[in-house]
Enzyme design. Structure first.
Site, mmCIF file in Angstrom:
data_model
loop_
_atom_site.group_PDB
_atom_site.id
_atom_site.type_symbol
_atom_site.label_atom_id
_atom_site.label_comp_id
_atom_site.label_asym_id
_atom_site.label_seq_id
_atom_site.Cartn_x
_atom_site.Cartn_y
_atom_site.Cartn_z
ATOM 1 N N LYS A 58 0.693 -1.374 -0.175
ATOM 2 C CA LYS A 58 0.098 -0.530 -0.300
ATOM 3 C C LYS A 58 1.616 1.228 -0.072
ATOM 4 O O LYS A 58 1.821 1.316 0.784
ATOM 5 C CB LYS A 58 -1.094 0.063 1.254
ATOM 6 N N LYS A 87 -14.752 -6.162 -6.464
ATOM 7 C CA LYS A 87 -15.711 -7.263 -4.606
ATOM 8 C C LYS A 87 -16.689 -7.576 -5.194
ATOM 9 O O LYS A 87 -16.868 -6.894 -5.093
ATOM 10 C CB LYS A 87 -14.710 -6.011 -4.079
#
Ligand code: MG
Length: 374
Positions: A166, A270
């Protein structure tokens, strides 16, 4: 016509403790995370379970989803035939806009009931197991980077080979330092990926990404804000490393925009963004037709949402870049499943029992609950 009827819809708003802090471009997570669990009961004793895994900075809130399910969806579900998933989801879409995580939870529970009623796993209802195990990608997102690096080394020893770093939440210099340490300290065969979670400003994004490319990431995910599609397209055209859309693609309609606008080379799918398994697979199909390969993303999901995601990825060939189905194992401080999701040699195993193939520990759900509706 089945004689099966829905007799009740209960929603538990929960607060999950977390074992580690997480930092993403879009926001930070401290020691706990809200969620909700849906329990749908039927006249035949078959029970279906679903999970709402929201994030207020990304999709929505647990509280709004729980209230939406209770006040708007429960009245149309009670008395209905739970096997008519397409009809029910169409009515749900006509009743409540948004609330994708709540819709995903209800659809997941309906698939769970249908699979249990027919004695088959959800992956079988979706066309069968194209894959029985899904390569696991673990995110490097702990603000304490040394802790994350030690964790990554331990995971490499256990067979994990994919890490998603990240970036974009602190400084470009720090991002490069973290990538350098990962490339130096982990085996050279490790598949490193980078996710900005919308953290870059368009004016400087291309220069920063060019620096990051030196660390040979497999892909670079969502560099700029979800609606900055022109910047996404400019980056995709300028950069050799494949660019992945995540926040920019929630729905099949946005998947079409992605294709038309050439805003990405890859897409993260997702069920919490799409509003369920069926819509997620529609996105996978649109992407596949356009030559765009998909990845299985997650929110901060417990074992139920992970199980639903696993069945979806198992039956969807184009979701070929692995998936991050590890939160119930390493991030959540409680496991709502009686038998945890199995991670074995860097792969997450797809459940094989009827329905979602997992058993929910109702006591843990009730103990974690702050409010409930039924
Ligand atoms: Mg992402």
């Amino acid at each position: 016509m089945s004689e099966l009827r829905i007799t009740g819809v209960a929603v538990y708003v929960v607060r999950w403790p977390l074992k580690m802090k997480r930092r993403h471009g879009v926001g930070d997570i401290e020691d706990s995370m809200p969620g909700a669990i849906v329990k749908i009961t039927t006249n035949a004793g078959v029970v279906g379970w679903g999970e709402v895994a929201p994030w207020s900075v990304f999709t929505g809130t647990a509280e709004a989803n729980a209230a939406g399910i209770h006040h708007y969806l429960r009245p149309l579900l009670v008395g209905a035939d739970p096997l008519k998933i397409s009809s029910l989801m169409r009515r749900i879409d006509k009743t409540l806009v948004g609330h994708t995580e709540g819709k995903a939870a209800v659809e997941m529970a309906l698939f769970d009931i249908t699979g249990k009623h027919l004695g088959v796993p959800v992956a079988q209802l979706l066309g069968g197991y194209f894959r029985s195990h899904v390569p696991l990608s673990v995110s490097i997102a702990n603000p304490d980077f040394d802790e994350d690096l030690a964790f990554a080394k331990q995971l490499v020893a256990e067979g994990v080979n994919i890490f998603k770093v990240k970036t974009g939440f602190s400084s470009h210099k720090e991002d490069l330092e973290r990538l350098e340490r990962l490339r130096t300290d982990l085996p050279s065969t490790v598949d490193l990926r980078v996710d900005y979670n919308q953290g870059l400003d368009p004016w400087d994004a291309i220069r920063q990404i060019r620096d990051v490319e030196a660390f040979r990431p497999t892909f670079i995910e969502q560099p700029v804000k979800r609606d900055q599609r022109a910047a996404m397209a400019a980056i995709t055209h300028a950069i050799d490393t494949p660019i992945m859309a995540d926040e920019s693609v929630f729905s099949p309609a946005e998947a079409i925009e992605m294709v038309r606008g050439e805003i990405a080379d890859l897409v993260s799918i997702k069920i919490m963004k799409s509003g369920g398994i069926v819509r997620a697979r529609e996105i996978a199909s649109i992407a596949e037709a356009a030559g765009i390969t998909a990845y299985g993303g997650t929110m901060f999901e417990g074992g139920l949402a992970i199980a639903a995601g696993l069945h979806m990825v198992a039956a969807t060939p184009n979701i070929a870049l692995g998936a991050e189905f590890y939160t119930s194992t390493w991030v959540m401080g409680v496991d709502i499943l009686k038998s945890p999701i199995v991670i074995d040699n860097g792969m997450t195993r797809v459940p094989t029992g009827p329905g979602l193939g997992v058993d929910v520990d109702e006591d843990i759900v009730k103990r974690s609950s702050t409010t409930h509706f039924e």
